[in-house]
Design a protein around this motif. Structure first.
Motif: not given
Length: 962
Positions: A4, A21, A23, A250, A253, A256, A259
């Motif tokens: 992260r 984002e 990480k 995750g 989120n 995440r 991404w």
């Protein structure tokens, strides 16, 4: 845990949001650029120190002595001192071990000294371990870390499973051969050690931060559990549960998830497309053996870097490392080659709804460069100018002036292992998405056309420098940076040199980079949106200059699906029209009707006789044909691009206005009856028909596509028209048009051409699933006039939609080589000195609701029993033995290569996309196929083999009278 930390260099505070984002750390596989340095012996160092002292006092000596001879002597000595000093400096730099004279540098465990500055000591040991030590006495903190050069992109046959991340969880603080996990925890607490670990795309890091008094203990613990993991069963099982919880975090989120969605879309081949944590379905298949194998492959001294920074004596730290890790054994491993990511030639867009999302999040990306490219520097400056802070252009325009976004930022992600992305992230109302993208593009276009002011340039450069200083404030940052610099570039001072390179970036450099990389027709857009928000229908515009695009799927007003793909590689256009039909949709008593009807589509329409259809297409050098198989009826047209209008007119005519002339029906009947008579002329057809009769109980797949003589003799014109009307409707149709086209123009023409094609009601036949029909071993034989024996050994199979389909393809490649003669069966029956068969071929037969796996071979009657035994033995072997990595990788490559070769032609691409779409695999299945194959593991092959191959059905033909 997943890394992260910030992405990479201490570039700027650019897009802190993007970094958070993403990480992931920017690192790379280690490359050693410095040449091997000669060993500096203590005697030389002693002489150097004497001379160096003399040099510092030379002026006072000269002032006290006037004798010219002494002056000459001292001048000569001074020259000698200078030359020797220059030599030593060139080899070691000031502050290097050559000046210390410490005995540690005489150690036979040291391979070479890496040039370093006064407070640094960089060493490579004989076993390959790199040691980077940096003295910093501003505080009492010492940061020790071990970086292993393996991450999620190096997981081989377990790609996508998060194996590196799983291993990090098990290794970090885990039981060793000398100390248990609980004891490690107690000792860490005793020294106040703050331990941590993370996994990135291409490396895994372990660290302990403590004080000077405890740094040796910290280093000892760190090296112990990293280099001597024992994979305690309790710890291994526990961490699996921990990671499942991390998966759940995750999943909830949105940032995440955005991404992950972006990376999966932006990269099609390179393993960076997979999340570092992996994908849950693949992760759940990971076991202890996977972890141990990965550990032994990558956790070797030549693949590790130990770094220590803080209030330490660098020579003493080196002694400690030599004692703890100097005798680790080096292991030669094969070079790991990452797959090359193909160029992005068209825009990509993906959207996903999440129940927990309250606003939309969008990420735009443009493919740029890897870490070693000189364009790294103008791109980083450009990121600051465009999206770093409230003075950035995107913030000022898109947010403040136009109010289209809640937040917006930009950043340049340039990893060492793949070409990176220039990223723009936005939080916004979904309804503003199209306007926001346009506004962003206006700013990007402006920076392509107009020079950036010197004021903005200076602001950006200053931010980079300031960020570098802030990022080096802690010893943890300094330890991390020197390690990442070394691993990523082979230069431990890359970040410092990076700052000077940033200072050299000009406005012209920024403009050039913007022009080169900001191409809207090659932009990737990923969007996470609130649940229930409709998909934006507006597509990203594309200029006509691109050579190949993604497939555009369009649902026309009449419910027909249109697939369009521009490919200017050749001036041709392929049209493929398909509807569900074929064997599976025929009336039970009218076997072969679909094939018969399809054959008549080009034999006459309301507007053209058969000869006129043939003349129209042949006059322009094109082709047209209609056909029917097990599941679909298709019409195919191929022409040069200038004749697209003719092709579309002909296609629509034969699809919408066939007349099924009686004269043509009778001609087709005669031809079909003759073809039926010839079915058993070829041994492959004969043995295949025989097997399907015994395997399928009621399923239409047991029938011949061209039908039976009895049924064909009964077909009438009414039968043709009735069946045509039962399947030929737009809501049961897919039209793919691929080639040198303008998609918008073609879409408009297709809508107009098929305007009168109206939806209907498709009656779906009720058919029971038949993929597991073999419940015991059986054999059936017939005798014929042929002189050779033929064998078909069949096993249970899968449907088209089964998620294990790729596994069966790999299994096929292992035993039979797909479409090329190779694999276990070929090697056993025709390899080396064997000549038992001329041909042996395995194949999977996938259907909508039926399927099997078959192996065909032709041999002499004398060799029949031996051939049969060898085949059965090999199929038993694959049920009981996990294939080795080399065999598995070879099979995967064979699957992918064969697949790609099959899609080389534009017509093949159009056909495959259309059939995949009509059968609900999705028009993009071909693009997914290599990834699906790559995810197949040896365990998957073994599992599916046991599932399908436990019983067999043998059918054979043998010569009469023998």
């Amino acid at each position: 845990m997943i890394d992260r930390r910030p992405l990479s260099r201490p570039l700027t505070r650019t897009s802190r949001k993007i970094r958070h984002e993403v990480k992931l750390a920017l690192t790379s596989k280690s490359v050693l650029f410095s040449r091997r340095q000669p060993q500096i012996r203590n005697k030389s160092v002693f002489v150097f120190r004497i001379l160096f002292s003399a040099r510092k006092n030379t002026n006072s000596i000269i002032n006290g002595l006037m004798d010219k001879l002494v002056v000459v002597f001292l001048s000569t000595l001074l020259c000698y001192i200078f030359l020797l000093n220059v030599y030593v400096y060139a080899e070691t730099d000031p502050g290097s071990p050559a000046q210390s004279g410490a005995d540690v540098f005489e150690s036979p465990l040291i391979d070479r000294i890496i040039p370093s500055k006064h407070d640094d000591l960089f060493v490579v040991l004989k076993n390959g371990l790199t040691v980077l030590i940096r003295e910093s006495h501003g505080s009492k903190v010492v940061s020790s870390r071990v970086l292993v050069k393996t991450g999620s992109i190096y997981e081989g046959q377990r790609m996508g499973g998060g194996l590196s991340h799983y291993l990090e969880h098990v290794v970090s603080g885990g039981t060793t051969s000398k100390i248990a996990e609980a004891q490690i925890k107690e000792r860490l607490q005793a020294i106040g050690g703050a331990s941590n670990a993370y996994t990135g795309y291409e490396h895994t890091g372990y660290s302990i931060n403590t004080t000077r008094e405890h740094h040796k203990e910290a280093l000892s613990l760190l090296l112990a559990y990293v280099t001597d993991c024992q994979f305690n069963e309790t710890e291994y099982q526990r961490e699996k549960g921990v990671i499942l919880q991390e998966f759940q975090m995750g999943e909830n989120n949105p940032s995440r998830r955005l991404w992950y969605l972006f990376m999966k879309t932006a990269y099609r081949q390179h393993p960076v497309r997979y999340p570092v944590i992996g994908e849950k379905g693949i992760f759940l298949k990971m076991d202890k053996e996977d972890l141990v194998a990965h550990y032994r492959r990558w956790y070797m001294p030549e693949n590790m870097v130990v770094s220590v920074a803080g209030d330490v004596d660098k020579e003493e730290v080196l002694k400690t490392v030599l004692e703890l890790a100097g005798d680790m054994k080096s292991v030669a491993n094969p070079l790991y080659v990452l797959p090359a990511e193909p160029p992005q030639l068209s825009p990509r867009r993906v959207e996903k709804s999440l129940p927990m999302a309250r606003i939309a999040r969008a990420q735009l990306g443009f493919r740029t460069v890897a870490l070693s490219d000189p364009d790294l520097y103008p791109l980083d400056v450009l990121a600051v100018i465009m999206g770093d802070g409230r003075t950035s252009r995107l913030y000022q325009t898109v947010r403040d002036k136009k109010g289209l976004v809640l937040s917006i930022s930009a950043g340049s992600w340039t990893p060492a292992f793949v070409k990176g992305q220039f990223l723009i992230s936005m939080d916004l109302a979904y309804d503003n998405l199209s306007k926001a993208i346009d506004a962003v593009w206006e700013e990007l276009s402006d920076v392509q056309k107009n020079p950036v002011s010197e004021e903005a340039m200076e602001r950006a450069r200053n931010k980079v420098v300031a960020n570098h200083i802030f990022d080096q404030e802690s010893v943890q940052s300094r330890a991390s940076q020197v390690t990442l610099d070394w691993v990523g570039t082979g230069d431990p001072y890359f970040s410092e040199n990076y700052v000077s390179k940033i200072r050299e970036v000009t406005s012209e450099d920024v403009t050039r980079a913007a022009k080169k990389y900001f191409q809207r027709d090659r932009m990737t857009l990923a969007v996470i949106k609130p649940h229930g928000v409709a998909l934006k229908t507006r597509e990203l515009p594309s200029p006509p200059s691109i050579s190949q695009e993604e497939v555009h799927k369009i649902k026309l007003p009449n419910q027909m699906t249109l697939l369009l793909k521009r490919n200017t590689a050749a001036p041709i256009v392929a049209l493929r029209f398909m509807v569900k039909g074929g064997l599976r949709f025929e009336p039970v008593e009218k076997v072969g009707l679909s094939h018969f009807m399809a054959s008549l589509l080009t034999k006459g329409t309301k507007n053209r006789a058969k000869i006129e259809i043939a003349k129209a297409i042949e006059d322009v050098g094109g082709s047209i044909q209609s056909s029917s198989g097990k599941n679909v009826v298709s019409v195919s047209v191929s022409v040069l691009k200038e004749h697209l209008d003719i092709a579309l007119d002909l296609l629509s005519d034969v699809v919408l206005h066939p007349t099924f002339p009686e004269s043509e029906i009778e001609k087709q009947r005669r031809e079909t009856l003759m073809a039926i008579q010839r079915l058993d002329e070829y041994w492959t057809s004969e043995i295949g028909r025989l097997f399907k009769r015994h395997y399928y109980q009621k399923h239409p797949y047991r029938n011949d596509v061209i039908g039976s003589a009895k049924a064909v003799e009964s077909f009438s014109g009414k039968d043709m028209r009735d069946f045509y009307e039962s399947i030929m409707m737009p809501n049961n149709a897919v039209l793919a048009i691929f080639g040198d086209i303008d998609p918008e123009t073609v879409r408009s023409r297709v809508e107009n051409t098929f305007e009168d094609f109206q939806p209907g009601i498709l009656e779906q036949p009720i058919i029971e699933m038949e993929t597991q029909n073999i419940v015991q071993d059986e054999t059936f034989e017939i005798f014929n006039e042929k002189t050779s024996a033929a064998i078909l050994i069949g096993y249970n199979g899968l449907t088209l939609a089964d998620h294990d389909r790729p596994v069966v393809d790999v299994l096929d490649a292992i035993v039979s080589g797909i479409q090329y003669p190779s694999g276990w069966l070929h090697d056993a029956l025709r390899g080396g000195e064997k000549n038992l068969v001329y041909v042996v071929h395995a194949y999977p037969a996938f259907g909508i609701d039926g399927g099997y796996f078959g192996i065909m071979a032709q041999t002499t009657l004398d060799n029949y029993e031996e051939v049969l035994k060898i085949i059965l033995d090999k199929m038993a072997l694959i049920q009981n033995t996990e294939v080795d990595p080399t065999t598995l990788e070879r099979a995967k490559n064979m699957c992918i290569t064969t697949h790609e070769i099959g899609l080389e032609r534009i017509a093949s691409q159009a056909s495959s996309a259309a059939v995949n779409e009509i059968l609900r695999l999705g028009h993009d299945y071909d693009g997914k196929y290599p990834g699906l194959i790559q995810r197949v593991s040896a365990g998957d092959v073994l599992r599916v083999a046991k599932k399908l191959l436990s019983h067999h059905l043998i059918v054979a033909t043998k010569p009469k009278g023998r």
